[in-house]
Design a protein around this motif. Structure first.
Motif, PDB file in Angstrom:
ATOM      1  N   UNK A  61       0.833  -1.211   0.000  1.00  0.00           N
ATOM      2  CA  UNK A  61       0.000   0.000   0.000  1.00  0.00           C
ATOM      3  C   UNK A  61       0.865   1.257   0.000  1.00  0.00           C
ATOM      4  N   UNK A  62       1.941   1.248   0.779  1.00  0.00           N
ATOM      5  CA  UNK A  62       2.809   2.423   0.863  1.00  0.00           C
ATOM      6  C   UNK A  62       3.508   2.697  -0.467  1.00  0.00           C
ATOM      7  N   UNK A  63       3.960   1.651  -1.135  1.00  0.00           N
ATOM      8  CA  UNK A  63       4.623   1.835  -2.431  1.00  0.00           C
ATOM      9  C   UNK A  63       3.639   2.364  -3.470  1.00  0.00           C
ATOM     10  N   UNK A 117       3.298   7.246   5.591  1.00  0.00           N
ATOM     11  CA  UNK A 117       2.908   6.554   6.813  1.00  0.00           C
ATOM     12  C   UNK A 117       2.005   5.395   6.445  1.00  0.00           C
ATOM     13  N   UNK A 118       2.027   4.378   7.299  1.00  0.00           N
ATOM     14  CA  UNK A 118       1.272   3.142   7.075  1.00  0.00           C
ATOM     15  C   UNK A 118       0.500   2.807   8.348  1.00  0.00           C
ATOM     16  N   UNK A 119      -0.699   2.286   8.157  1.00  0.00           N
ATOM     17  CA  UNK A 119      -1.435   1.689   9.271  1.00  0.00           C
ATOM     18  C   UNK A 119      -2.077   0.413   8.747  1.00  0.00           C
ATOM     19  N   UNK A 120      -2.239  -0.561   9.629  1.00  0.00           N
ATOM     20  CA  UNK A 120      -2.860  -1.800   9.176  1.00  0.00           C
ATOM     21  C   UNK A 120      -3.549  -2.518  10.321  1.00  0.00           C
ATOM     22  N   UNK A 121      -4.499  -3.344   9.912  1.00  0.00           N
ATOM     23  CA  UNK A 121      -5.158  -4.280  10.814  1.00  0.00           C
ATOM     24  C   UNK A 121      -4.875  -5.664  10.253  1.00  0.00           C
ATOM     25  N   UNK A 127      -2.078   3.310   3.420  1.00  0.00           N
ATOM     26  CA  UNK A 127      -0.891   4.148   3.447  1.00  0.00           C
ATOM     27  C   UNK A 127      -1.176   5.474   2.753  1.00  0.00           C
ATOM     28  N   UNK A 128      -0.476   6.495   3.210  1.00  0.00           N
ATOM     29  CA  UNK A 128      -0.529   7.810   2.589  1.00  0.00           C
ATOM     30  C   UNK A 128       0.893   8.273   2.364  1.00  0.00           C
TER      31      UNK A 128
END
Length: 135
Positions: A61-63, A117-121, A127-128
């Motif tokens: 997602x970040x890439x 930045x990344x967040x995940x569950x 990611x943004x």
């Protein structure tokens, strides 16, 4: 593309990845999928985690978010494996580094810096990223 009051231009990219979709690719394509899309450092990092697909999904997602911020999208100009997202020693917040070749490509596009930045569950990674351009 937006412009800050000081004249610096920037663009934002956002992406979401389903952990199950990344897990399915890992299962189906194995090491080939990893090596095509992740750096050796990322592979070691993710494989050492308790739930590797979640960490691979975050990096995916970040890439994608970064490539959207750059304005080129996935697989256009910079291979995913030329981007590496790792936390610096002693920190948990990820940092994106690029290969020398990717760095040249970004410089040609007048990209001078970036952040993400990344967040995940367990099911989803988001990611943004923001890319800053010189004049």
């Amino acid at each position: 593309m937006e412009t800050l009051p000081n004249g610096m231009r920037f663009q934002v990219g956002v992406d979401i990845a389903e952990v199950d979709r990344i897990a399915a690719s890992l299962e189906k394509f194995g090491q080939r999928f990893k090596e095509r899309n992740f750096s050796a450092e990322e592979i070691s990092y993710c494989d050492a985690k308790r739930h590797p697909p979640m960490h691979y999904a975050g990096r995916w997602a970040a890439k994608e978010a970064f490539l959207k911020a750059v304005g080129i999208g996935i697989m256009r100009g910079i291979p995913m494996s030329d981007l590496s997202i790792m936390p610096p020693p002693g920190r948990t917040r990820p940092m994106l580094t690029v290969s020398e070749e990717a760095g040249k490509f970004l410089k040609e596009r007048k990209i001078i810096s970036w952040d993400l930045n990344i967040t995940h569950s367990r099911t989803t990674a988001v990611a943004a990223a923001v890319a800053f351009f010189s004049e």
